[in-house]
Design a protein around this motif. Structure first.
Motif, mmCIF file in Angstrom:
data_model
loop_
_atom_site.group_PDB
_atom_site.id
_atom_site.type_symbol
_atom_site.label_atom_id
_atom_site.label_comp_id
_atom_site.label_asym_id
_atom_site.label_seq_id
_atom_site.Cartn_x
_atom_site.Cartn_y
_atom_site.Cartn_z
ATOM 1 N N ALA A 1 -10.071 -2.075 -12.598
ATOM 2 C CA ALA A 1 -9.769 -2.045 -11.165
ATOM 3 C C ALA A 1 -9.032 -0.769 -10.780
ATOM 4 N N GLY A 2 -9.328 0.319 -11.480
ATOM 5 C CA GLY A 2 -8.731 1.606 -11.139
ATOM 6 C C GLY A 2 -7.483 1.905 -11.940
ATOM 7 N N ARG A 3 -7.151 3.183 -11.990
ATOM 8 C CA ARG A 3 -6.033 3.610 -12.844
ATOM 9 C C ARG A 3 -4.676 3.109 -12.354
ATOM 10 N N LEU A 4 -4.542 2.807 -11.053
ATOM 11 C CA LEU A 4 -3.288 2.226 -10.562
ATOM 12 C C LEU A 4 -2.898 1.004 -11.383
ATOM 13 N N LEU A 5 -3.878 0.173 -11.708
ATOM 14 C CA LEU A 5 -3.597 -1.092 -12.378
ATOM 15 C C LEU A 5 -3.658 -0.987 -13.894
ATOM 16 N N THR A 6 -3.724 0.215 -14.412
ATOM 17 C CA THR A 6 -3.578 0.417 -15.859
ATOM 18 C C THR A 6 -2.399 1.359 -16.121
ATOM 19 N N ARG A 7 -1.442 1.357 -15.211
ATOM 20 C CA ARG A 7 -0.306 2.262 -15.347
ATOM 21 C C ARG A 7 0.405 2.116 -16.692
ATOM 22 N N PRO B 1 -7.884 8.693 -7.901
ATOM 23 C CA PRO B 1 -7.444 7.300 -7.877
ATOM 24 C C PRO B 1 -7.980 6.561 -6.649
ATOM 25 N N VAL B 2 -8.516 5.367 -6.883
ATOM 26 C CA VAL B 2 -9.020 4.518 -5.808
ATOM 27 C C VAL B 2 -8.158 3.268 -5.734
ATOM 28 N N LEU B 3 -7.610 3.010 -4.563
ATOM 29 C CA LEU B 3 -6.779 1.841 -4.312
ATOM 30 C C LEU B 3 -7.426 1.003 -3.221
ATOM 31 N N THR B 4 -7.037 -0.243 -3.150
ATOM 32 C CA THR B 4 -7.373 -1.092 -2.018
ATOM 33 C C THR B 4 -6.111 -1.871 -1.637
ATOM 34 N N ALA B 5 -6.162 -2.542 -0.498
ATOM 35 C CA ALA B 5 -5.027 -3.395 -0.137
ATOM 36 C C ALA B 5 -4.788 -4.452 -1.208
ATOM 37 N N ALA B 6 -5.870 -4.946 -1.827
ATOM 38 C CA ALA B 6 -5.722 -5.979 -2.862
ATOM 39 C C ALA B 6 -5.129 -5.413 -4.143
ATOM 40 N N THR B 7 -5.628 -4.265 -4.613
ATOM 41 C CA THR B 7 -5.084 -3.716 -5.864
ATOM 42 C C THR B 7 -3.644 -3.264 -5.668
ATOM 43 N N ALA B 8 -3.328 -2.748 -4.478
ATOM 44 C CA ALA B 8 -1.938 -2.377 -4.200
ATOM 45 C C ALA B 8 -1.042 -3.613 -4.191
ATOM 46 N N GLY B 9 -1.554 -4.711 -3.636
ATOM 47 C CA GLY B 9 -0.778 -5.948 -3.643
ATOM 48 C C GLY B 9 -0.524 -6.465 -5.044
ATOM 49 N N ALA B 10 -1.564 -6.442 -5.891
ATOM 50 C CA ALA B 10 -1.402 -6.892 -7.277
ATOM 51 C C ALA B 10 -0.410 -6.009 -8.019
ATOM 52 N N PHE B 11 -0.524 -4.699 -7.825
ATOM 53 C CA PHE B 11 0.393 -3.764 -8.472
ATOM 54 C C PHE B 11 1.840 -4.054 -8.080
ATOM 55 N N LEU C 1 0.835 -1.202 0.000
ATOM 56 C CA LEU C 1 0.000 0.000 0.000
ATOM 57 C C LEU C 1 0.870 1.253 0.000
ATOM 58 N N VAL C 2 1.922 1.245 0.780
ATOM 59 C CA VAL C 2 2.845 2.390 0.778
ATOM 60 C C VAL C 2 3.454 2.570 -0.608
ATOM 61 N N HIS C 3 3.915 1.474 -1.196
ATOM 62 C CA HIS C 3 4.532 1.524 -2.528
ATOM 63 C C HIS C 3 3.549 2.031 -3.581
ATOM 64 N N ALA C 4 2.322 1.527 -3.548
ATOM 65 C CA ALA C 4 1.337 1.905 -4.560
ATOM 66 C C ALA C 4 0.920 3.368 -4.416
ATOM 67 N N LEU C 5 0.747 3.833 -3.194
ATOM 68 C CA LEU C 5 0.406 5.243 -3.008
ATOM 69 C C LEU C 5 1.522 6.136 -3.546
#
Length: 259
Positions: free
Chosen positions: A247-253, A222-232, A124-128
């Motif tokens: 699953a949000g723009r984080l996962l379409t980087r 941007p909307v993140l979750t613990a799961a999407t941050a983990g996948a990222f 989560l820290v990394h993804a944020l």
């Protein structure tokens, strides 16, 4: 004529015994990847109530669990309990996720293995940071005193928490049954005027995956979750393209970079 087979990666999950969500959401997310396939191999640490005492007792089971994961010869390990590490704070000035991830890597290195190692807390820290977010709002299932530890942890990592809600659910099995409508309505109640990102579920047990894209579209950040941050973070660590639609723009980087 068929194309070359996609590379396959084994993902090791270290989860609380009462957690059922991460083993649902993580495979659902990574199944969207078009260039690789994944299998998931879990080991469990006993935990029922999300309290500091039970979290410490759960963390004490780590070495056994890592030995079990090592037997599967995994390519990556996700220590999948965010609050278990964030509740321990920053001993010696370093976030608990840093020390735990290093300890897991060292234990597997003794077996001649070098998988990618991350944790839900570290992810989560990394993804944020990857989104450029310096100010975030949070939705959490925890009792308020535990939620305050998560807020303090993120702020010690340089991420200001501008608003947050705790749903006050202590039983971890009940966390896995929190209705999506309650999560969405709680997110709507937040003051997002100063936020760069919304963490819709700061817990891998609180279901949220079906909500991520809809809430991001509705709220416009941007909307993140613990799961999407983990996948990222797993994809990032494995050197794989980050492009998981819906699953949000984080996962379409990488899709956005290539556009």
């Amino acid at each position: 004529m068929t194309g070359a087979p996609r590379p396959h990666h084994r993902i090791g999950l270290v989860v609380p015994s009462s957690n059922v969500t991460v083993e649902t959401e993580m495979p659902a997310l990574l199944a969207r990847h078009t260039e690789a396939t994944f299998s998931f191999h879990s080991t469990r640490m006993q935990m029922h109530t999300v309290s500091p005492e039970e979290l410490r007792a759960m963390n004490a089971q780590r070495e056994r669990c890592i030995d079990e994961i090592g037997d599967a010869g995994v390519d990556a390990v996700l220590y999948a309990c965010l609050v278990a590490l964030m509740a321990q704070g920053h001993p010696g000035g370093t976030g608990e996720h840093v020390g735990t991830e290093a300890a897991v890597a060292a234990q597997l290195a003794e077996r001649g293995q070098a998988p990618v190692v991350t944790s839900s807390a570290g992810a989560l820290v990394h993804a944020l940071r990857a989104t450029g977010a310096r100010r975030a709002a949070l939705v959490m299932p925890y009792l308020r005193p535990v939620a305050e530890l998560v807020v303090a942890y993120l702020e010690a990592e340089g991420i200001r928490v501008v608003d947050w809600r705790a749903l006050e659910v202590a039983d971890n099995a009940e966390v896995g049954c929190i209705p999506g409508d309650r999560v969405r309505d709680t997110a709507r109640s937040l003051d997002l005027s100063g936020a760069d990102a919304l963490v819709l579920s700061a817990c891998v047990q609180m279901p949220s995956l079906p909500l991520v894209q809809a809430v991001e579209d509705e709220l416009g950040l941007p909307v993140l979750t613990a799961a999407t941050a983990g996948a990222f973070t797993l994809l990032d660590g494995l050197g794989l393209r980050v492009d998981l639609p819906g699953a949000g723009r984080l996962l379409t980087r990488d899709a956005l970079v290539g556009a």
